[in-house]
Structure formats: structure tokens, C-alpha cells
Design a protein around this motif. Structure first.
Motif, PDB file in Angstrom:
ATOM      1  N   LEU A  86      -1.889  -2.680   3.224  1.00 60.72           N
ATOM      2  CA  LEU A  86      -1.525  -1.979   1.992  1.00 60.72           C
ATOM      3  C   LEU A  86      -0.239  -1.182   2.155  1.00 60.72           C
ATOM      4  O   LEU A  86       0.613  -1.127   1.257  1.00 60.72           O
ATOM      5  CB  LEU A  86      -2.662  -1.066   1.545  1.00 60.72           C
ATOM      6  CG  LEU A  86      -3.863  -1.748   0.909  1.00 60.72           C
ATOM      7  CD1 LEU A  86      -4.963  -0.720   0.664  1.00 60.72           C
ATOM      8  CD2 LEU A  86      -3.465  -2.400  -0.399  1.00 60.72           C
ATOM      9  N   TYR A  87      -0.074  -0.559   3.296  1.00 60.68           N
ATOM     10  CA  TYR A  87       1.136   0.239   3.549  1.00 60.68           C
ATOM     11  C   TYR A  87       2.370  -0.662   3.644  1.00 60.68           C
ATOM     12  O   TYR A  87       3.421  -0.346   3.076  1.00 60.68           O
ATOM     13  CB  TYR A  87       0.968   1.038   4.842  1.00 60.68           C
ATOM     14  CG  TYR A  87       2.209   1.798   5.233  1.00 60.68           C
ATOM     15  CD1 TYR A  87       2.550   2.963   4.570  1.00 60.68           C
ATOM     16  CD2 TYR A  87       3.024   1.352   6.263  1.00 60.68           C
ATOM     17  CE1 TYR A  87       3.684   3.664   4.918  1.00 60.68           C
ATOM     18  CE2 TYR A  87       4.153   2.037   6.628  1.00 60.68           C
ATOM     19  CZ  TYR A  87       4.490   3.201   5.947  1.00 60.68           C
ATOM     20  OH  TYR A  87       5.620   3.890   6.283  1.00 60.68           O
ATOM     21  N   LEU A  88       2.248  -1.788   4.342  1.00 60.23           N
ATOM     22  CA  LEU A  88       3.398  -2.681   4.551  1.00 60.23           C
ATOM     23  C   LEU A  88       3.772  -3.429   3.276  1.00 60.23           C
ATOM     24  O   LEU A  88       4.961  -3.614   2.994  1.00 60.23           O
ATOM     25  CB  LEU A  88       3.104  -3.676   5.682  1.00 60.23           C
ATOM     26  CG  LEU A  88       3.045  -3.084   7.086  1.00 60.23           C
ATOM     27  CD1 LEU A  88       2.669  -4.180   8.077  1.00 60.23           C
ATOM     28  CD2 LEU A  88       4.371  -2.455   7.474  1.00 60.23           C
TER      29      LEU A  88
ATOM     30  N   GLY B  10       2.639  -2.718   0.089  1.00 62.83           N
ATOM     31  CA  GLY B  10       2.418  -1.982  -1.158  1.00 62.83           C
ATOM     32  C   GLY B  10       3.622  -1.268  -1.675  1.00 62.83           C
ATOM     33  O   GLY B  10       4.745  -1.294  -1.426  1.00 62.83           O
TER      34      GLY B  10
ATOM     35  N   GLU C 283      -5.688  -1.104   5.589  1.00 61.56           N
ATOM     36  CA  GLU C 283      -4.812   0.030   5.268  1.00 61.56           C
ATOM     37  C   GLU C 283      -3.369  -0.242   5.701  1.00 61.56           C
ATOM     38  O   GLU C 283      -2.425   0.084   4.975  1.00 61.56           O
ATOM     39  CB  GLU C 283      -5.324   1.314   5.913  1.00 61.56           C
ATOM     40  CG  GLU C 283      -6.616   1.828   5.345  1.00 61.56           C
ATOM     41  CD  GLU C 283      -6.486   2.287   3.904  1.00 61.56           C
ATOM     42  OE1 GLU C 283      -5.428   2.836   3.527  1.00 61.56           O
ATOM     43  OE2 GLU C 283      -7.462   2.092   3.153  1.00 61.56           O
ATOM     44  N   VAL C 284      -3.186  -0.836   6.870  1.00 62.20           N
ATOM     45  CA  VAL C 284      -1.840  -1.186   7.349  1.00 62.20           C
ATOM     46  C   VAL C 284      -1.216  -2.223   6.421  1.00 62.20           C
ATOM     47  O   VAL C 284      -0.026  -2.151   6.076  1.00 62.20           O
ATOM     48  CB  VAL C 284      -1.886  -1.681   8.810  1.00 62.20           C
ATOM     49  CG1 VAL C 284      -0.567  -2.293   9.236  1.00 62.20           C
ATOM     50  CG2 VAL C 284      -2.248  -0.528   9.739  1.00 62.20           C
TER      51      VAL C 284
END
Length: 137
Positions: free
Chosen positions: A133-135, A137, A130-131
Motif C-alpha cells: 500500500l505504501y509503495l 498508493g 502495508e508495504v
């Protein structure tokens, strides 16, 4: 195989119990029961179960049919089929069964630990993805 059980497994448990008993006696971590002083670590179920396992392994060594047949082997080395060995075969089997059940009981505690580690690893993997994907994405 039996030599491994008696030397490595029972030997390890004897060292464990001597070490923790001395540690509890030196630090005065004792529970008094009438006139007896019992080390505190034996009041946890793992400590008591492992002490029972050690006693059953010692009884198995005393009742070992191969040792009883050592002098009466009729030309066969390491046999358990002689009159003396047959006489102790049933009590040896009972002690062996009890020891095996105690091994599985102590192993069940390890499986709970393994489940917690697996759950932690799963959560870490999900959080890292998830981290990422956040960084990115």
C-alpha cells in the motif's frame, strides 16, 4: 495398524533414544544421580515423555493379545479372543491408554510451535500488504 505402530513409531523412538543417549555419553553431557549417569536430554520434558512412550509401546508389544492368541486361535487368524489373550487384555488396555495420552502430550508441544508459525505468517502478510500500500498508493 498395530504393526505400523510397533515398527514405525516404536522403532523411530528407539532409534531416537539410542542416538541421543550415545551422543550425550560421547560428549559427556550426563547428569549424575548417585551412581547412575543419566543422559542430559532426558531432563527436558519432551525427552522424558518420549522415553516413557517408548517403554509403554514396548510393554504393549509384550502384552499384545494377538501374539498371545497366535497358537490358540481356534481357526481364526489374528484374533485376540482366547483365554491367553483375555488374560492380558486389561493390562494391554492400560498401557495403550497411557501411550495415547503421551502421544497427545507430545503433540501439544507441536501445536504451540504451529501457533507461533501461524502468528508469524499473519504478521508477515499484514506487513507485506502495508508495504505494498505504501509503495503503490
Amino acid at each position: 495398524c498395530r504393526v505400523f505402530i510397533y515398527l514405525c513409531s516404536m522403532g523411530q523412538w528407539v532409534v531416537f533414544h539410542v542416538k541421543y543417549s550415545l551422543k550425550d555419553f560421547r560428549s559427556n553431557a550426563l547428569v549424575r544421580y548417585r551412581r547412575c549417569a543419566i543422559p542430559e536430554y532426558l531432563f527436558a520434558w519432551q525427552g522424558f515423555s518420549s522415553l516413557l512412550l517408548t517403554m509403554f509401546l514396548f510393554l504393549m508389544l509384550c502384552l499384545e493379545p494377538i501374539l498371545h492368541c497366535f497358537e490358540h486361535n481356534d481357526g481364526f487368524l489374528f484374533t485376540e479372543h482366547c483365554a491367553e489373550g483375555e488374560a492380558v487384555l486389561f493390562p494391554y488396555s492400560v498401557m495403550s491408554t497411557a501411550a495415547m495420552l503421551l502421544y497427545f502430550l507430545l503433540l501439544s508441544d507441536l501445536s504451540v510451535f504451529s501457533t507461533r508459525v501461524s502468528a508469524f505468517a499473519l504478521i508477515c502478510t499484514r506487513v507485506v500488504s502495508e508495504v505494498a500500500l505504501y509503495l503503490f498508493g
